[in-house]
Design an enzyme around this catalytic site. Structure first.
Site, PDB file in Angstrom:
ATOM      1  N   ASP A  44       0.844  -1.199   0.000  1.00  0.00           N
ATOM      2  CA  ASP A  44       0.000   0.000   0.000  1.00  0.00           C
ATOM      3  C   ASP A  44       0.879   1.247   0.000  1.00  0.00           C
ATOM      4  O   ASP A  44       1.680   1.457   0.906  1.00  0.00           O
ATOM      5  CB  ASP A  44      -0.880   0.019   1.261  1.00  0.00           C
ATOM      6  CG  ASP A  44      -1.567   1.370   1.425  1.00  0.00           C
ATOM      7  OD1 ASP A  44      -2.479   1.658   0.622  1.00  0.00           O
ATOM      8  OD2 ASP A  44      -1.187   2.150   2.316  1.00  0.00           O
ATOM      9  N   TYR A  49       2.929  10.033  -0.513  1.00  0.00           N
ATOM     10  CA  TYR A  49       4.073   9.513   0.258  1.00  0.00           C
ATOM     11  C   TYR A  49       5.404   9.802  -0.454  1.00  0.00           C
ATOM     12  O   TYR A  49       6.463   9.674   0.156  1.00  0.00           O
ATOM     13  CB  TYR A  49       3.984   8.001   0.490  1.00  0.00           C
ATOM     14  CG  TYR A  49       2.783   7.503   1.252  1.00  0.00           C
ATOM     15  CD1 TYR A  49       1.926   8.378   1.925  1.00  0.00           C
ATOM     16  CD2 TYR A  49       2.507   6.147   1.317  1.00  0.00           C
ATOM     17  CE1 TYR A  49       0.822   7.903   2.612  1.00  0.00           C
ATOM     18  CE2 TYR A  49       1.406   5.664   2.012  1.00  0.00           C
ATOM     19  CZ  TYR A  49       0.565   6.545   2.647  1.00  0.00           C
ATOM     20  OH  TYR A  49      -0.522   6.062   3.326  1.00  0.00           O
ATOM     21  N   LYS A  74      -3.001   5.770  -3.670  1.00  0.00           N
ATOM     22  CA  LYS A  74      -4.033   6.758  -3.330  1.00  0.00           C
ATOM     23  C   LYS A  74      -3.839   8.044  -4.124  1.00  0.00           C
ATOM     24  O   LYS A  74      -2.702   8.454  -4.363  1.00  0.00           O
ATOM     25  CB  LYS A  74      -3.965   7.105  -1.829  1.00  0.00           C
ATOM     26  CG  LYS A  74      -3.866   5.891  -0.936  1.00  0.00           C
ATOM     27  CD  LYS A  74      -3.847   6.233   0.534  1.00  0.00           C
ATOM     28  CE  LYS A  74      -3.544   4.989   1.350  1.00  0.00           C
ATOM     29  NZ  LYS A  74      -2.125   4.583   1.340  1.00  0.00           N
ATOM     30  N   HIS A 107      -7.398   9.591  -1.112  1.00  0.00           N
ATOM     31  CA  HIS A 107      -6.591   9.612   0.111  1.00  0.00           C
ATOM     32  C   HIS A 107      -7.384  10.104   1.323  1.00  0.00           C
ATOM     33  O   HIS A 107      -7.186   9.650   2.429  1.00  0.00           O
ATOM     34  CB  HIS A 107      -5.350  10.493  -0.101  1.00  0.00           C
ATOM     35  CG  HIS A 107      -4.231  10.174   0.815  1.00  0.00           C
ATOM     36  ND1 HIS A 107      -2.950   9.983   0.380  1.00  0.00           N
ATOM     37  CD2 HIS A 107      -4.180   9.988   2.151  1.00  0.00           C
ATOM     38  CE1 HIS A 107      -2.166   9.703   1.413  1.00  0.00           C
ATOM     39  NE2 HIS A 107      -2.884   9.707   2.488  1.00  0.00           N
TER      40      HIS A 107
END
Ligand code: A2P
Length: 295
Positions: A44, A49, A74, A107
Site C-alpha cells: 500500500d 508519500y 491513493k 486519500h
C-alpha cells in the site's frame, strides 16, 4: 501463507500488506523487496508519500510476477476533480511502472470542497469501468462522508482505509463500512505512527500497552503481532509500515496462532477514542498546495 479477503466486487485482496507511509524513498525499494521475498503480496502506497517510484523498483527487484502482487495507491486531494484524477492514475502507474492498479483510493475527503471529491470518485468509476483498476475505494471517510458520496455516485467503495489501532477503533465508521459492504482497512494498525512531535500523555503508544503485552506473552508473540492478529480475526485488512527487515518479518509471522474471544474483547475494550492522525473533518487548505509531480 496469508489470509485473503474478497472485496465487494469479487476481487481478492491479501488481508495483510506492507505500508510505506513515512518510508524514506531511499529505503522503500529495499523494504518492498524484503517484504515480497518474505511472502507479502500486498503493498500500500500513495502519491503523497513520495515513494511510488521506489515501490515500483522494489517490485521489479523482487522479481515476483506483477499479477501475484496486490498494488494499492491513493490519489492526493490536490489531484481531485474528474480530469485531474484520471491524470493522477497516469502519474501513479508511470511512477510505479505498471499498467494497472489493483486498488486505487481517494486519500481523504476534501471536506470543504466535496464536489471535487465526488468528481474524483467518478473518475475512479471510469478507471474501473475501463479495466485500468481492479477495485476503487476511499480513505479517512467518516459515516457522513460515505453517505454523501454514495448519494452522488454508483459504485460502492470496495475499501475504506482509516486510522485503526486498539486505542482508536472508530466503531461508528466500522459499522457504516459494514452496512454498505465496504471493507475496513487499518492504517497505523499497530499505532506506531508519530504525526506530532511532543505528544501529550493522552497519545500513549499502544505498543507499550500492558494488556496487549500480557496477551503477547501468553502466545509467545510480540505486541505488534497480537495487534495484527486482532485485525485479521476481526475481518479487517491491515498495512503495517516498517523499513526494518526484522520487523517486516515479525509483522508477517501472524498466521500461526489465534487470539481467544476473551482476548479480542480485551483488546477492543482498550479504545480511547483519541486519534493519532489528523481529523478528516477539519479542512486543511494547505493540502491543496501539495503538488504531486508528473511521472
Ligand atoms: P520501523 O520502520 O523502524 O520498523 P504503524 O504502521 O502501525 O503506524 O507502525 C509503524 C511504525 O511502527 C513505524 O515507526 C515502524 O518503525 C514501527 N514498527 C513497525 N513494525 C514494528 C514492530 N513489529 N514493533 C515495533 N515497532 C514497529
Amino acid at each position: 501463507m496469508t489470509d485473503d479477503l474478497v472485496l465487494n466486487n469479487g476481487v481478492t485482496m491479501p488481508a495483510l500488506g506492507l505500508g510505506v507511509f513515512q518510508s524514506p524513498p531511499e529505503e522503500t525499494a529495499a523494504a518492498v523487496e524484503t517484504a515480497l521475498n518474505l511472502g507479502y503480496r500486498h503493498i500500500d502506497t500513495a502519491a503523497a508519500y513520495g515513494n511510488e517510484r521506489e515501490v515500483g523498483e522494489g517490485l521489479r527487484r523482487a522479481g515476483v510476477a506483477r499479477d501475484e502482487v496486490f498494488l494499492e495507491t491513493k490519489v492526493w486531494v490536490s489531484d481531485f476533480g474528474y480530469d485531474e484524477t484520471l491524470h493522477a492514475f497516469d502519474k501513479a502507474t508511470g511512477k510505479l511502472g505498471v499498467d494497472r492498479l489493483d486498488l486505487l483510493i481517494l486519500h481523504q475527503p476534501a471536506t470543504d470542497r466535496f464536489d471535487r471529491t465526488i468528481a474524483a470518485y467518478q473518475a475512479l468509476e471510469k478507471l474501473l469501468a475501463d479495466g485500468k483498476v481492479r477495485a476503487i475505494g476511499v480513505s479517512n471517510f467518516m459515516r457522513h462522508h460515505l453517505d454523501d458520496l454514495l448519494a452522488a455516485t454508483t459504485v460502492v467503495p470496495a475499501v475504506n482505509q482509516i486510522e485503526l489501532h486498539p486505542y482508536f477503533t472508530q466503531p461508528d465508521v466500522q459499522k457504516a463500512d459494514a452496512e454498505h459492504g465496504i471493507l475496513t482497512q487499518a492504517w497505523s494498525p499497530i499505532g506506531g505512527i508519530t504525526f506530532y512531535p511532543g505528544w501529550g500523555e493522552e497519545r500513549k503508544n499502544v505498543l507499550q500497552d500492558q494488556v496487549i503485552a500480557e496477551i503477547a506473552k501468553s502466545h509467545d508473540k510480540t505486541p505488534a503481532q497480537v495487534m495484527l492478529r486482532w485485525h485479521l480475526q476481526e475481518g479487517r485488512s491491515a498495512i503495517p509500515k516498517s523499513t526494518n527487515p526484522g520487523r517486516i518479518a515479525e509483522n508477517f509471522a501472524v498466521f500461526d496462532f489465534d487470539l481467544t474471544t476473551e482476548q479480542l474483547s480485551a483488546i477492543n475494550a482498550l479504545d480511547r477514542g483519541i486519534r493519532n492522525g489528523p481529523d478528516p473533518d477539519v479542512p486543511r487548505t494547505e493540502m491543496f498546495d501539495r503538488v504531486i509531480p508528473e511521472a
